[in-house]
Design an enzyme around this catalytic site. Sequence first.
Site, PDB file in Angstrom:
ATOM      1  N   GLU B  61       0.813  -1.225   0.000  1.00 40.52           N
ATOM      2  CA  GLU B  61       0.000   0.000   0.000  1.00 40.52           C
ATOM      3  C   GLU B  61       0.846   1.275   0.000  1.00 40.52           C
ATOM      4  OE1 GLU B  61      -0.910  -2.685   1.742  1.00 40.52           O
ATOM      5  OE2 GLU B  61      -2.877  -3.155   0.914  1.00 40.52           O
ATOM      6  N   HIS B 130     -12.260  -5.221   7.934  1.00 39.97           N
ATOM      7  CA  HIS B 130     -12.664  -5.047   6.530  1.00 39.97           C
ATOM      8  C   HIS B 130     -14.022  -4.367   6.396  1.00 39.97           C
ATOM      9  CE1 HIS B 130      -9.483  -8.024   5.996  1.00 39.97           C
ATOM     10  NE2 HIS B 130      -9.518  -7.850   4.699  1.00 39.97           N
TER      11      HIS B 130
END
Lengths: 325, 326
Positions: B61, B130
């Site tokens: 990321e 999530h």
Amino acid sequence: MTEPDLLAMYEQMHVIRKTEKAAHDLFMAGLVKGTTHLASGHEAVAVGASAALRPDDYVFATYRGHHHAIARGAAPEECLAELMSKATGLCQGKGGSMHLTKASSGMLGSYAIVGSHLPMAAGAAWSAQLRGTGQVAVAFFGDGATNIGAFHETLNLAAVWKLPVLFVCENNLYMEYTPIGTVTSVPNPAADRAGAYGLPGHVIDGNDVLAVHDAVAGAADRARAGDGPTVIEAQTYRHYGHSRSDPATYRPAEEVEHWLARDPLPLAHSRFTELGVDAADLDAAEQRAEQTVAAAVDAAKNAPDADPAEAFTDVWADGGSAWRT
Amino acid sequence: MADVVTYREAVAEGIAREMRRDDTVVCLGEDIAEAGGVFKTTVGLLDEFGPERIWNTPISEQAIVGAAMGAAMTGIRPVAEIMFSDFLACCWDYLANEIPKVRYMTGGQVTVPLVVRTANGGGLGFGAQHSQAVENWAFAVPGLKIAAPSTPADVVGLMAAAIRSDDPVVVFEHKGLFASKGDPAPADHVVELGRAATVRDGTDVTIVALASTVPTALAAAERLAADDISCEVIDLRCLVPLDVATVLASLERTSRLVVVEENPYQGGWGGTLVSIVADEGFDLLDAPIKRIAAACVPLPFADALEDQVIPNADAVADTVRTLAAY
């Protein structure tokens, strides 16, 4: 390289050294606030690398970045003015010592979060690759950055995408106050990691401006040819402590003595005279540097203070800072 | 053109429209190429634009967003995908310290025209790592623009504005809305950043919502209409720029305000909005302001538990009733 090239490099190294001394003295006189991370001792890395790059190549530096700004064309006056919170500073007083930037000559910033700019350099290289410009990007970073996740993520991505990017580590043996060797699993913190990503890694004498030039020129050629990134670990030493508040008493006297005997400036003097440059011309270049920096200090001192209205400009591309209706 | 499209299809359509008009627009992210994205929001892009413009990345990321930043500073308009918004924490340095600050701290020497798009929010049972609605994380950082569409047409229109913006924009796509359907966007549809939409007119209570809470608010308003309570529903669409003017104008009609957020009450964006209303719109109010936001706990997995945490239409309707009777 021609004799004028060598003289220009020598003069620039002295401009950097004297600018850093001025920054130190101005800080002690209370005219620079915050902190500074001086690059005295690292001059050969910036000057040697810059001499090997095209004017349109991209450079990303760290909070210890005064030498890279100057090597890429920032005037000592605009650097010192920025340190002194003046309106004529490189960033109009919004950056300070740790964020010197000269975007108009490809010096795209100094970043003060360790390792954060390595992905940016890869991105600038990716952009050059996409646009087909033949430019390269260079990330200069300290030894401490080699243990940051962004270093590893970036080496992998840059290798996979074969990006025209150079990773140049200025290994000055200390991660702030801690010897890098005591917190790193390999002896050469940058170069020894390169192999893990299938990249060439070179350890070079970072105090020898010609050695730096040759290593960067070779890596840049390789990158422009489409053969991907190179890791260069330039061994060097800082003459001051980590930052303004650090007297660096943790460094053994004999180690300091060893490295001061390998000061990049006298080393360049002897290397260049060996190549046939007249010592008197080198000494004249040093004198010019002295005059340049003295004039820069005067100009910065006499410049107007940063305009308070600048606090509310440049957040957005329209120049303003409005966030709501 | 289809009568209706899904929010999911609108994401790819919005990106594709901009890639057709500007060849400096390039996408990067995990699984976005052959796989078409884990939420199938980039389906078709690789086929149409090829690997020179649709780049699969490793699970990195920091490298994704950091490289997007470097590319944006040098002539490219990158659209970076962070698969789940929870993963923004893995590259938060770039969202908090680098991207929003570099223009300012260089005195305007560089611009960063990039988009970070990410699947945000809960309701699908993905558990605590999530499912978060994290638009308030970005809202805490001056220098980021923030869009969070609630309909397929707004997805296309806000994506266009975000990609064309010379400022960094975080686009929060709501994963609970991906399967929802709506009118397709007209040709050349652009929704200006910072322009709220009044999606239901009313006179008794103003409900301000964003992304997933817009359908929640509309469902509550429909129920309340049966009780003769008239709700005006405002879809903010963006948090930065924040369209306070539309909210204050609505309060001139209704005098009552309920804010519905999916991010936690603790530190949620509604806190800033209602503080402005209290400061600048106090004289418009006939009742206390109410905020309905997620409970201040991590998102639980089981449906029965998740339902307790995320605001629903029942909670909105109950709150509006108490306000209407005030």
